[in-house]
Every structure is written in structure tokens, then in C-alpha cells.
Design a protein around this motif. Structure first.
Motif, PDB file in Angstrom:
ATOM      1  N   ALA A 244     124.959  99.850 -39.931  1.00  0.00           N
ATOM      2  CA  ALA A 244     123.625  99.299 -39.297  1.00  0.00           C
ATOM      3  C   ALA A 244     124.118  99.536 -37.579  1.00  0.00           C
ATOM      4  O   ALA A 244     123.114 100.009 -36.888  1.00  0.00           O
ATOM      5  N   GLU A 245     125.263  99.532 -37.229  1.00  0.00           N
ATOM      6  CA  GLU A 245     125.520  99.853 -35.839  1.00  0.00           C
ATOM      7  C   GLU A 245     125.385 101.459 -35.589  1.00  0.00           C
ATOM      8  O   GLU A 245     124.949 101.689 -34.520  1.00  0.00           O
ATOM      9  N   GLU A 246     125.723 102.338 -36.421  1.00  0.00           N
ATOM     10  CA  GLU A 246     125.790 103.696 -36.304  1.00  0.00           C
ATOM     11  C   GLU A 246     124.003 104.160 -36.388  1.00  0.00           C
ATOM     12  O   GLU A 246     123.761 105.076 -36.033  1.00  0.00           O
ATOM     13  N   LEU A 247     123.392 103.494 -37.186  1.00  0.00           N
ATOM     14  CA  LEU A 247     121.951 103.786 -37.081  1.00  0.00           C
ATOM     15  C   LEU A 247     121.323 102.871 -35.750  1.00  0.00           C
ATOM     16  O   LEU A 247     120.173 103.239 -35.743  1.00  0.00           O
ATOM     17  N   GLY A 248     122.067 102.398 -35.087  1.00  0.00           N
ATOM     18  CA  GLY A 248     121.341 101.734 -33.869  1.00  0.00           C
ATOM     19  C   GLY A 248     120.588 100.243 -34.123  1.00  0.00           C
ATOM     20  O   GLY A 248     119.965  99.952 -33.338  1.00  0.00           O
ATOM     21  N   ARG A 249     121.104  99.767 -35.239  1.00  0.00           N
ATOM     22  CA  ARG A 249     120.290  98.685 -35.929  1.00  0.00           C
ATOM     23  C   ARG A 249     118.843  98.996 -35.971  1.00  0.00           C
ATOM     24  O   ARG A 249     117.722  97.975 -35.547  1.00  0.00           O
ATOM     25  N   LEU A 250     118.284 100.141 -35.981  1.00  0.00           N
ATOM     26  CA  LEU A 250     116.989 100.512 -35.890  1.00  0.00           C
ATOM     27  C   LEU A 250     116.112 100.530 -37.277  1.00  0.00           C
ATOM     28  O   LEU A 250     116.889 101.186 -38.319  1.00  0.00           O
ATOM     29  N   PRO A 251     115.215  99.706 -37.764  1.00  0.00           N
ATOM     30  CA  PRO A 251     114.589  99.396 -38.695  1.00  0.00           C
ATOM     31  C   PRO A 251     114.247 100.595 -39.543  1.00  0.00           C
ATOM     32  O   PRO A 251     114.277 100.766 -40.905  1.00  0.00           O
TER      33      PRO A 251
END
Length: 690
Positions: A244-251
Motif C-alpha cells: 500500500a505504501e509503495e502504491l502511494g495508498r492510491l485507490p
């Protein structure tokens, strides 16, 4: 009655100056409002909620507080945030909850309008649809701008409970004129946007930020998504937090990742390793300068993982080429039928991997079933959304951008012009045959041009560029047509220079739009410029010059300069007969224009004689049901009336109206003209009282 130009043939494929037919346009009597409305009224398509949708409780609470604090003004909340954070999803959830409440004295909705707001045209179309459904005066007239105004005027007068959703505002200034006003006790406006302009706050509007998932929301999303799919064992809390952090918590990025994990039965930890492995290639596929929103790279990485999975699973080999097409269109939705048109099927035939070493030119034809299978794979991997197989296709703007960044620059022009061919092929004529479809195609044509500029302008300007203006004027969006044609003229001048024939085409279209908007002096000025330019660039006997001369004669008639109109129309008629021959379509148009000029100048017998000739020639050459034939028959009816031959005028007007309704449909502008002409002919037959 003034003879006006028709807009149905506004732009030719090869960029010639438009033919103008010299129609007679009369005022349409206002329609009486219907008294019965089938409540509740739902207008527009609310997006389906994503799997494992997160309620975004803190933002909901902020919205509720804003509604409670708004006092005596119309309640308007604007959800603002970067692309991919879930603004439209939250708005859809709120709209669905209100829509599905049981209607009672103090709850529920009577009216819900969901309008895509990327372009004001789409808002206007939704409002016009609402006006029609509500039976407002002018709602079914075909003049969608007037119908939209009627809807906005109605809102402050009703005690019905309503919600207007303006989804994805990209130009707050352009949308400002269409922002609803109304009773603060019963009305609510909810908007979404990436912008934070001053126009989006104040005057009862409150900007509310929607950001990335919180760590808790990101974790909850992944766990629920995998569990709901029947694979709770794929979830790993520790790896989920890291991913989630590596995806920027982007939905959006989390949605791509979850779809991949479910389809490949891949655990979160394994997916995290895949995600990291593809990172080294991003420098070639997504330059840092393209990452304007700060999280394009993780989205693109997730996209590339899904792309590889789709390519491996898709037996048709069409899914990725189709996604490249889809990425060029309006993210808010486009007709799925675009991708089954012949131009696209031919492109896909040679674009998919060759089977068994076949040469690509010998690839078998692509079927609609194969395209359906490919689209299903894109839906499965959450790369597109589509409620049903024939519903509009939507793609998130960030997904589309990431796909566009992977398109080979040498392939892009072919993709763009093929998509434009499909748009033109699907466009209804006249637009009134399917107003919703034409509105969607207008939005997509403009988006396609913006995403691929200057591909649709090289080597020649694609007809799709001009079709937008024709469509806007045909449904009454005349000021929007003026602004659009101004942009086309500026681009044409920049790309072509002052001495190219395309510039005369662009000037001509702008002149037509000026005239349709009632700005006759500006239209006349441009018509004079177009004729001078044509005579200078292509010579006095070129077909473009003849058409420009015809158009200027029409403009003179509209401006009341009848002697100049007749003189120029006579010259055009003689030149067309000499150069093109008596049966050429441009000669028939010139004949029609000269007859209208005679009529406006009071030379009624000459007008009747020439109009009868125009009708006979067009029936013989074009057939009795051709729109231009209907134009000539309509004009002849008017000429009969002005010459005092009222019985003949009435009989012909009745026939023309019946044929227009049968051929063009009841909402076409020419049908409305025929209605007015018939009313005029009937009044002339009725003796005055007393």
C-alpha cells in the motif's frame, strides 16, 4: 422570412468550403408543458461502486457538517482531490444511498441528475434530458441549450427534492453558468474535480478535500477485496502495508493490484516482488516529466503487471490494442460500439500477433465476438469498467494516461485516425436521431483530438474535427460551436499558415456558427473574407470559390442586403452551370439559394419558378427523400405563400412536415421549420375575424 443556411453539410471530408442550402427558418411556437410526470425521475448513469468500496467516513462526516452549516443557500459540496483517489466513487455511493431511500414527507429524492462535467456540453445534454422527462416547455424541442435553461429556471420553483451531481469538473469557469440554483430546503449539488479554483467555493459551495486512502483504509480494502473474491489466504497483513505504501495508498493502484492477485491466485507478498521487479523499466516507459501528479509511476507499474497478465491470458491478442484505443477517449465513457466498427476491426486484424507465422496482411478478419472476449479480459483485470456488454466503457484517467505513455509514437497517428474514423462512422445523422449518442461522440471527438494533437490534423484535417461543430449547431449549442470553431481556426492558422485552403474551411465554419448564434454581422464579415481568400488561393472558378460565393449570397440575404444577394446568387448560379454542369449538387444548391434570394427581395414569381425547378431537379437527381430535396420543397411552399398561392402552399407544407417527421424525426431542426411553415400556411388560409 429570411432565408438561412443549413448546417447539415457543414464540412466535407476533403476540407472543401461548406455548401449552404439557403433554408427558410421560422420561429417554432413554444410547446405546452405536460402535466403528468412519472416520479421519481433519474437522469444519467451513476457509476457502479467498486468492489470492496471503502466508505471514506471522515469525508462523509465533513460533507454532512457542510450541509448542516449552509444556512439559507443552496447546498453545494465540491469533492476535490487528485486523480485516482476515488472522488467519483464516493459521489456515486452518496447518490445511490439517497436515490434508494424510501420516499416520504421528509426523506428520499424525487429527482436525481448525474452529469459528466468534463465538458459543459455534457451537462447541458443531461439538463435537457431532465427537462424532457419533466415535461418542461421546450424540453422535447431538440434545442438542448434552451431545454437546459428551462430546467435551471424550474429548479428554484419546485418543492420536489433533488440532487444534481456534476462529476469531474475540468473547467470551473465554463461550468459556472450551469451551476444549479434552487430551494435550499430541497436541493443539493454535489460536484467532483481535481481543481481548487475560487469559483468552486463561496456562493454556497464548499470545497472538501478527498485524499489517498488512510493506512487503515488501504489495509481494509485489500483484505476485503481478496476475501470477497474467495481467496482470503492470499492476504498478508505485513506485505499489504508495504505494498500500500509503495502504491502511494492510491485507490486506483490498489484496485489494479488486487485484480491481478485474484486472477493469478498471487499472494500479496508475491505481487509485491513482481511490482518491484518491473520498476527498472519505468525510465523508458514513463519519463519523470510525465508524472505530474506524483504517483503515476506506481500506477504505471501496477498497470504493466496487469498488462503482462492480460497478454498471457487473452486468446484473441486484441485486449492490449483495444486498451490503447480506449486510452485515447473520454475517461468518463464512450460507446462500446466504436470498437466493432469496420475501421477498428481492420486495424485490429493487422495489430494482433501473427498466428502460426502468418504474414499480417493475411490475418483473418476480427469478429465482434473476439472483441467482446478481449474487452471482458480488460474488465476482469480492472483496466476498464463497463456495467453491461453494451453499456459505455469507462477508464480511469490515470490508467488512460499510463497506457498512452506506452504507445509507440509511430503508431499513435494510426491509432488516432482509426479511432476518429470509428467516431465518424458511428455518429448519427441527423443528431436528433440519438441525442445522447451524439453528445457522447462530441465529447470523445474533442478528447481524442486533445490527447493526440496534432495527429488528426496531419497530413489533412480529419472530418471528425469538423463534425463536432456541425453537431453543436444542429442541437442548438450555438455559442459552444462558436468557441469550438475559434479554436479550430487558431489551430489551422498555426499548422497551415495564412494561404492554405483549410483556413478557408475553418473560417467558413466559424462564420456559419456566428450566423446560427444570431451574430449575423460577424458571420457576414467572415463570409466576405472566405470568398476573397478562395479567389486568391485557388482561383475564381474553383469549386471552393463557387461555394464561398453561394455562402456569401446567403449571408447578404440574412443581413437584409437583398440587391447584393440577388446579384451574387445569379453570378454563382451561372458559374456553377458553366463550370460544373446543370446537375451537379453545387449547382442545385446555387439554384435553391437564388430562389430564396428572389423571394426575400420580393421577386415572388421568379422565386416560384426557380423553386419549382430546384424541386424537380433534386427529386430527379437526389431522390424524393433526400434532406436537400426536403429543403427545396419547404422553400417552394414558402414561395407559394408569398406569391399569394395559399392553397398550394398549405398542401405542400402538410406533405413536407409529414416527410420530415418520417425521414428526419420529430426533433430535427428542419422538422421544426416545417411545423412553423405549416402553421404559417394555415394562418394565411384563415380569413381574419370581423
Amino acid at each position: 422570412m429570411a432565408a438561412e443556411r443549413r448546417t447539415g453539410q457543414k464540412a466535407r471530408t476533403q476540407g472543401n468550403v461548406t455548401q449552404i442550402a439557403g433554408d427558410v427558418h421560422l420561429q417554432v411556437p413554444p410547446q405546452a408543458a405536460r402535466t403528468e410526470v412519472d416520479w421519481p425521475v433519474w437522469v444519467g448513469k451513476i457509476p457502479q461502486l467498486a468492489a470492496a468500496f471503502q466508505p471514506r467516513t471522515p469525508v462523509r462526516e465533513a460533507i454532512a457538517r457542510a450541509r448542516a452549516e449552509s444556512g439559507d443557500v443552496v447546498l453545494s459540496q465540491v469533492l476535490a482531490g487528485d486523480g485516482g483517489v476515488g472522488k467519483s466513487q464516493l459521489a456515486a455511493a452518496l447518490a445511490r444511498e439517497l436515490r434508494d431511500q424510501e420516499r416520504s414527507a421528509d426523506s428520499g429524492l424525487d429527482l436525481l441528475v448525474w452529469a459528466n462535467a468534463t465538458d459543459p456540453d455534457q451537462i447541458i445534454t443531461a439538463y435537457a434530458d431532465a427537462a424532457d422527462r419533466l415535461g418542461l416547455p421546450g424540453g422535447a424541442s431538440g434545442d438542448i441549450a434552451a431545454a437546459a435553461e428551462a430546467f435551471l429556471t424550474w429548479l428554484p420553483t419546485t418543492d420536489r427534492r433533488w440532487l444534481i451531481v456534476l462529476d469531474d469538473i475540468t473547467d470551473p469557469e465554463a461550468v459556472d453558468a450551469w451551476w444549479p440554483d434552487g430551494n435550499h430546503r430541497t436541493g443539493w449539488v454535489l460536484a467532483t474535480t481535481r481543481r481548487s479554483d475560487a469559483l468552486l467555493s463561496g456562493q454556497g459551495r464548499k470545497l472538501i478535500r478527498l485524499d489517498l486512502y488512510t493506512p487503515e483504509e488501504a489495509r481494509a480494502y485489500l483484505q476485503r477485496r481478496l476475501t470477497d473474491a474467495g481467496h482470503p489466504g492470499l492476504y498478508d497483513a505485513e506485505a499489504a502495508d508495504v505494498l500500500a505504501e509503495e502504491l502511494g495508498r492510491l485507490p486506483l493502484g490498489l484496485g489494479h493490484a488486487a485484480a491481478y492477485m485474484i486472477n493469478k491466485r498471487c499472494g500479496v507478498g508475491d505481487y509485491l516482488r513482481l511490482f518491484r521487479d518491473t520498476g527498472n523499466a519505468l525510465g523508458d516507459l514513463l519519463p519523470p516529466s510525465a508524472d505530474a501528479e506524483g504517483y503515476g509511476r506506481p500506477v504505471t507499474t501496477a498497470l504493466l503487471v496487469s498488462r503482462d497478465a492480460v497478454r498471457a491470458a487473452d486468446p484473441t491478442g486484441l485486449a492490449w490494442p483495444l486498451l490503447q484505443f480506449i486510452a485515447l477517449m473520454d475517461p468518463m465513457g464512450h460507446p462500446a460500439e466504436l470498437w466493432t466498427t469496420e475501421p477498428v476491426r481492420e486495424f485490429l486484424r493487422t495489430a494482433r500477433p501473427a498466428r502460426r507465422r502468418r504474414l499480417r496482411k493475411h490475418q483473418p478478419a476480427v469478429t465482434e465476438d473476439e472483441i467482446g472476449v478481449a474487452l471482458e479480459y480488460l474488465r476482469t483485470y480492472a483496466l476498464i469498467t463497463q456495467d453491461t456488454a453494451r453499456a459505455p466503457i469507462r477508464v480511469h484517467a490515470l490508467t488512460a494516461r499510463a497506457v498512452r505513455e506506452t504507445v509507440d509514437a509511430q503508431v499513435l497517428p494510426h491509432l488516432a485516425r482509426t479511432a476518429a474514423d470509428a467516431v465518424v462512422r458511428l455518429w448519427p445523422y441527423p443528431d436528433q436521431h440519438d441525442l445522447d449518442l451524439s453528445a457522447s461522440l462530441r465529447a470523445n471527438a474533442m478528447m481524442l483530438d486533445n490527447h493526440t494533437f496534432p495527429c488528426l490534423w496531419q497530413p489533412a484535417t480529419h472530418p471528425c474535427v469538423y463534425r463536432v461543430s456541425v453537431s453543436l449547431t444542429s442541437v442548438g449549442l450555438t455559442e459552444q460551436a462558436v468557441e469550438y470553431d475559434r479554436r479550430v481556426l487558431r489551430r489551422t492558422l498555426e499548422l497551415r499558415g495564412p494561404d492554405h485552403r483549410d483556413l478557408t474551411h475553418a473560417k467558413n465554419n466559424l462564420g456559419v456558427s456566428y450566423t446560427e448564434a444570431g451574430r449575423h454581422e460577424e458571420g457576414l464579415e467572415l463570409a466576405e473574407q472566405v470568398l476573397a481568400d478562395c479567389e486568391r488561393i485557388v482561383g475564381p472558378d474553383h469549386s471552393n470559390t463557387l461555394t464561398a460565393r453561394n455562402n456569401l449570397a446567403v449571408a447578404y440575404t440574412q443581413a437584409g442586403r437583398h440587391e447584393e444577394a440577388v446579384e451574387l446568387a445569379e453570378q454563382t448560379m451561372a458559374d456553377c452551370e458553366r463550370i460544373l454542369g446543370p446537375e451537379h449538387p453545387d449547382t442545385l444548391t446555387a439554384c435553391n439559394t437564388l430562389a430564396a434570394s428572389y423571394s426575400e427581395a420580393g421577386r415572388h414569381e421568379e422565386a416560384v419558378e426557380l423553386s419549382e425547378r430546384a424541386v424537380a431537379d433534386r427529386v430527379r437527381i437526389l431522390g424524393p427523400d433526400h434532406p436537400n430535396t426536403l429543403t427545396s420543397r419547404n422553400n417552394l411552399s414558402v414561395c407559394y405563400g408569398e406569391a399569394g398561392r395559399h392553397a398550394e402552399a398549405l398542401q405542400l407544407a402538410e406533405q413536407v412536415l409529414a416527410d420530415c417527421e418520417r425521414i428526419l424525426g420529430p426533433e430535427h431542426p428542419d422538422t421544426r421549420i416545417a411545423h412553423s411553415n405549416l402553421a404559417r400556411a394555415r394562418r394565411a388560409q384563415t380569413p381574419p375575424e370581423g
